[in-house]
Design an enzyme around this catalytic site. Sequence first.
Site, mmCIF file in Angstrom:
data_model
loop_
_atom_site.group_PDB
_atom_site.id
_atom_site.type_symbol
_atom_site.label_atom_id
_atom_site.label_comp_id
_atom_site.label_asym_id
_atom_site.label_seq_id
_atom_site.Cartn_x
_atom_site.Cartn_y
_atom_site.Cartn_z
ATOM 1 N N THR A 271 -0.617 2.034 6.561
ATOM 2 C CA THR A 271 -0.510 0.849 5.736
ATOM 3 C C THR A 271 -0.684 -0.321 6.698
ATOM 4 O O THR A 271 -0.520 -0.173 7.904
ATOM 5 C CB THR A 271 0.850 0.791 5.013
ATOM 6 O OG1 THR A 271 0.920 -0.405 4.247
ATOM 7 C CG2 THR A 271 2.014 0.837 5.976
ATOM 8 N N GLY A 272 -1.056 -1.471 6.189
ATOM 9 C CA GLY A 272 -1.191 -2.603 7.099
ATOM 10 C C GLY A 272 -2.426 -3.420 6.837
ATOM 11 O O GLY A 272 -3.087 -3.264 5.803
ATOM 12 N N GLY B 189 -10.643 -2.294 2.333
ATOM 13 C CA GLY B 189 -9.845 -2.178 3.552
ATOM 14 C C GLY B 189 -9.967 -0.803 4.183
ATOM 15 O O GLY B 189 -10.933 -0.071 3.977
ATOM 16 N N ASP B 190 -8.939 -0.445 4.943
ATOM 17 C CA ASP B 190 -8.949 0.821 5.677
ATOM 18 C C ASP B 190 -8.686 2.039 4.799
ATOM 19 O O ASP B 190 -9.083 3.156 5.136
ATOM 20 C CB ASP B 190 -7.859 0.793 6.765
ATOM 21 C CG ASP B 190 -6.473 0.565 6.150
ATOM 22 O OD1 ASP B 190 -6.288 -0.483 5.504
ATOM 23 O OD2 ASP B 190 -5.591 1.444 6.298
ATOM 24 N N ARG C 66 -14.122 -6.822 -1.331
ATOM 25 C CA ARG C 66 -13.533 -6.479 -0.027
ATOM 26 C C ARG C 66 -12.925 -5.061 -0.086
ATOM 27 O O ARG C 66 -12.255 -4.697 -1.043
ATOM 28 C CB ARG C 66 -12.459 -7.505 0.321
ATOM 29 C CG ARG C 66 -11.733 -7.248 1.647
ATOM 30 C CD ARG C 66 -10.441 -6.495 1.436
ATOM 31 N NE ARG C 66 -9.683 -6.344 2.668
ATOM 32 C CZ ARG C 66 -8.658 -5.513 2.804
ATOM 33 N NH1 ARG C 66 -8.261 -4.760 1.795
ATOM 34 N NH2 ARG C 66 -8.018 -5.415 3.946
ATOM 35 N N THR D 90 0.870 -1.187 0.000
ATOM 36 C CA THR D 90 0.000 0.000 0.000
ATOM 37 C C THR D 90 0.904 1.233 0.000
ATOM 38 O O THR D 90 1.932 1.245 0.678
ATOM 39 C CB THR D 90 -0.877 0.019 1.277
ATOM 40 O OG1 THR D 90 -1.793 -1.056 1.208
ATOM 41 C CG2 THR D 90 -1.625 1.336 1.438
ATOM 42 N N GLY E 235 -5.875 -4.043 6.845
ATOM 43 C CA GLY E 235 -6.974 -3.087 6.898
ATOM 44 C C GLY E 235 -8.052 -3.411 7.906
ATOM 45 O O GLY E 235 -8.577 -2.514 8.586
HETATM 46 N N1 GLY Z 1 -4.179 -1.373 4.219
HETATM 47 C C1 GLY Z 1 -4.611 -1.856 2.980
HETATM 48 C C2 GLY Z 1 -5.718 -2.776 3.050
HETATM 49 O O1 GLY Z 1 -5.884 -3.477 4.025
HETATM 50 O O2 GLY Z 1 -6.481 -2.837 2.110
#
Ligand code: GLY
Length: 275
Positions: free
Chosen positions: A194-195, A173-174, A171, A143, A197
């Site tokens: 980043t990480g 994410g964050d 799906r 990311t 999500g």
């Molecule tokens: N941090 C990116 C995701 O989980 O989509």
Amino acid sequence: MTSSQAVCLRGAVQVGYHLLDRGSSALVAVEQTIRVLERSGLFNAGNGAHRQLDGVRRMDASIMEGECLRAGAVASIEGIVHPITAARLVMEETAHVLLVGPLATKFAKHHKIELQKRQATRGKLSYDSMLKQMTTKGDWHGTVGAVALDRSGTVAAGASTGGIDLMLPGRVGDTPIIGCGVYADNETGAVSMTGWGESIIRLAVAKEICERLRYGETPASAVPKVFRRLVAKVQGSAGTLVLTPKGRFAIEHVTSYMAAGWWDGKGGPTVKDRF
Ligand code: GLY
């Protein structure tokens, strides 16, 4: 981090810094820095975005500025090189914060955002097989994100991603969720995450870091506390870029590595994958 990723990251940091040095806004610096990374195909964003289990790239991005708390985001957008620019257009050209799915793609195409060369290929997995292959905590590395502070004292943050490995179609994410993957407020600071999500969403990590800054903590003291809670409560994984309007910053991660760089114009940019 590969040597090509290091070269690209250094170039992206330089693009952002030079824009700020010539008087551009933090928002422009963040968008243009992320565009370099999206275009490269070397990270999990834009041209390099991961595919979902049906073989399609669906990307997420968001951007926010700290003066008026304006924000824009796109989720599950397909076929474009620069989701971060689509996010900025949502912020600047609509009355909304978040557009999703095929209608986000339609919006981006309406604004003539550059299309990716290779079209998404549809996979052949049945939905049952996708449910079996889906992992709880797919690899999330790659990311991309940026934070910046401009001459007027405004901060901005942005992020762009292709999500995680082995994720169900649809799906999200964050990254496109304001307060989770990104937040910016001139009263506190700018945060880009980043990480994994799902864990970041559950603790609304970007906003949580900002709130700690509001009550006087420095980035260096706030982030480890939030990350300790992320790990303890939801076994989360994350990395972050944090920058305050006074120029204090932190790059921290609770994972084995996180490729990132920074530059304040002195010497050359620092680019590393462990902080
Ligand atoms: N941090 C990116 C995701 O989980 O989509």
